[in-house]
Design an enzyme around this catalytic site. Structure first.
Site, short mmCIF file in Angstrom:
data_model
loop_
_atom_site.label_atom_id
_atom_site.label_comp_id
_atom_site.label_asym_id
_atom_site.label_seq_id
_atom_site.Cartn_x
_atom_site.Cartn_y
_atom_site.Cartn_z
N GLY A 255 -14.86 6.49 -1.37
CA GLY A 255 -14.22 5.59 -0.29
C GLY A 255 -13.73 4.12 -0.58
O GLY A 255 -13.01 3.65 0.40
N SER A 256 -13.69 3.85 -1.65
CA SER A 256 -13.58 2.28 -1.88
C SER A 256 -12.16 2.42 -2.23
O SER A 256 -11.69 3.22 -2.94
CB SER A 256 -14.24 1.89 -3.09
OG SER A 256 -13.35 0.75 -3.62
N PRO A 257 -11.30 1.42 -1.48
CA PRO A 257 -9.64 1.26 -1.98
C PRO A 257 -9.52 1.09 -3.37
O PRO A 257 -8.68 1.63 -3.87
CB PRO A 257 -9.30 0.35 -0.84
CG PRO A 257 -10.41 -0.03 -0.14
CD PRO A 257 -11.71 0.63 -0.38
#
Length: 461
Positions: A255-257
């Site tokens: 989920g982390s950019p």
């Protein structure tokens, strides 16, 4: 003609560049730009630098508005690269990593100084003080392995860090008993002639100003600051050990950019990675096992043999340099590379602004962010629209690492503050171009939907 350097020696990043120019004998034309007089907000200055940051370097038609990129650019073009900015790929990656670490340290110092000087917060919260002292702990761990922050030789990373740490030390004293290696390194840096001539005066002026705004200078006993690190679920050594045969390990949070930007690059370059998902909500990144890999406990982390990198931007440049089929994503030309690096550091700014909204929601239950935080997020689009006013992509006419990094972060910001296509047409067009790419569809879309679903449960927007 020497490059023009716009600076104010109150600013630690300005002092870092000044020290580097002195150490490497790089000639620049100094243009005094008084921050307290808001000279960086003048119409003339904003035309050159819409982000109105100081320092700024103007070298012909090139304008750079980030101190770290100014350091690497000047060293590459005018200075002696060895050992200040090594040519060796792994050594250079370690220097770059510490430059990004300095960017984080700067924000934690600013979290104390800015509210004091402009919002009347004379006593900062325990939370921001602990966050600053935590940086001393990280630095101590770096220096437990090498004499200087990125190896056994002084580099531009040391110069960058000593500028801000000298000011941090004026706010919260670095305890020699708790951080002996950090203090020894500071003392070594303080002996240097460039420190005496280019850092001391500005540091002392800023200290005098802060004395008028802060009620805590030198009066904090860091031994009373207790860290409440929940180790969460522990993953056994056996589980980590299953993957020893693979050379390239990438620890991610999908989920982390930051993780998604690296995944997109790996897809473009067809790099085989051993992907290891880190259970963030189970606090796996805070376990002793993970901290052995990355003391900063950030995600993503790349392990390539004996090299460990814990900043997504450095991972991007390192993988491209080592495995890229051509130089289109990260050109060798020093000016083109500086423009890309500048946007990678811009990504660190907008990522922090995004995290200022998401982290309090997830970690502290703050469901409704302040109007100020939302305005800062919205300002992201103002900057990207300005960048894209003359080019198709964020750092030029072709896709680069900057588009992957900024694109992943902007796609997440869009789920918090929707991108207005009418107000920001160029940003919208650029973003739509990215969305159509196969690497975006395969490596960004799924993680983006995951984090969007999570944020719906934590935020009232």
């Amino acid at each position: 003609m020497a490059p023009k350097f716009y600076s104010d020696d109150l600013s630690p990043p300005c002092r870092a560049v000044m020290m580097a120019c002195e150490a490497l004998k790089i000639p620049v034309e100094y243009i005094d730009t008084k921050l307290l007089n808001k000279e960086h907000m003048s119409e003339e200055y904003l035309k050159k630098n819409p982000m109105h940051t100081v320092p700024m370097l103007e070298d012909g038609d090139l304008v750079i508005h980030d101190s770290h990129v100014i350091l690497t650019y000047l060293t590459e073009k005018y200075g002696k690269t060895e050992p200040w900015y090594p040519k060796d790929l792994k050594q250079r990656a370690l220097v770059d990593q510490k430059l990004y670490f300095e960017a984080l340290l700067f924000t934690r110092v600013r979290a104390i100084t800015y509210p004091a000087m402009f919002e009347g917060v004379r006593v900062p919260s325990q939370k921001v003080i602990k966050a600053l002292v935590e940086m001393f702990e990280f630095l101590e761990q770096f220096l437990s392995r090498t004499k200087f922050v990125a190896g056994d030789h002084m580099t531009i990373a040391d110069i960058s860090l000593i500028g801000i740490l000298s000011t941090a030390n004026d706010i919260v004293r670095v305890d020699g008993k708790k951080f002996p290696k950090t203090v020894a390194w500071m003392q070594e840096m303080q002996k240097q002639s460039f420190y005496q001539s280019k850092n001391m005066e500005g540091k002392e002026k800023l200290k005098a100003i802060l004395n008028n705004f802060l009620d805590i200078i030198h009066r904090i006993d860091i031994s009373t600051l207790k860290y409440n690190i929940d180790t969460g679920k522990r993953q056994s050594d056996k589980t980590y050990g299953k993957r020893e045969r693979m050379t390239l390990k990438l620890y991610i949070l999908e989920g982390s950019p930051a993780s998604r930007s690296v995944l997109m690059l790996a897809d473009i370059l067809n790099i085989t990675l051993d992907i290891i998902d880190v259970d963030y909500f189970g606090k796996q990144h805070l376990t002793p096992e993970f901290r052995k890999i990355n003391p900063l406990h950030t995600i993503p982390v790349l392990v390539d043999g004996d090299l460990t990198l814990h900043d997504s931007h450095v991972i991007l440049t390192y993988l491209t340099e080592k495995y890229g089929r051509d130089h289109s994503l990260y050109p060798k030309d020093v000016k083109q590379r500086a423009l890309i690096d500048q946007k990678l550091y811009f990504d660190t700014l907008i990522f922090r602004r995004m995290r200022n909204v998401t982290a309090p929601a997830i970690e502290d239950g703050v469901r409704r962010p302040t109007e100020k935080l939302l305005i800062e997020l919205q300002e992201t689009y103002n900057f990207t629209e300005e960048f894209l006013s003359n080019t198709k992509y964020i750092a030029g006419e072709s896709l680069t690492l900057a588009d992957l990094s900024v694109g992943a972060t902007v796609s997440t910001i869009d789920r918090l503050v929707p991108l207005d296509a009418k107000k920001y047409p160029k940003t919208h067009a650029w973003f739509k171009t990215l969305e159509q790419q196969s690497f975006y569809q395969k490596c960004n879309k799924k993680g983006l939907e995951q984090v969007a679903a999570v944020l719906k449960n934590y935020l009232d927007l």
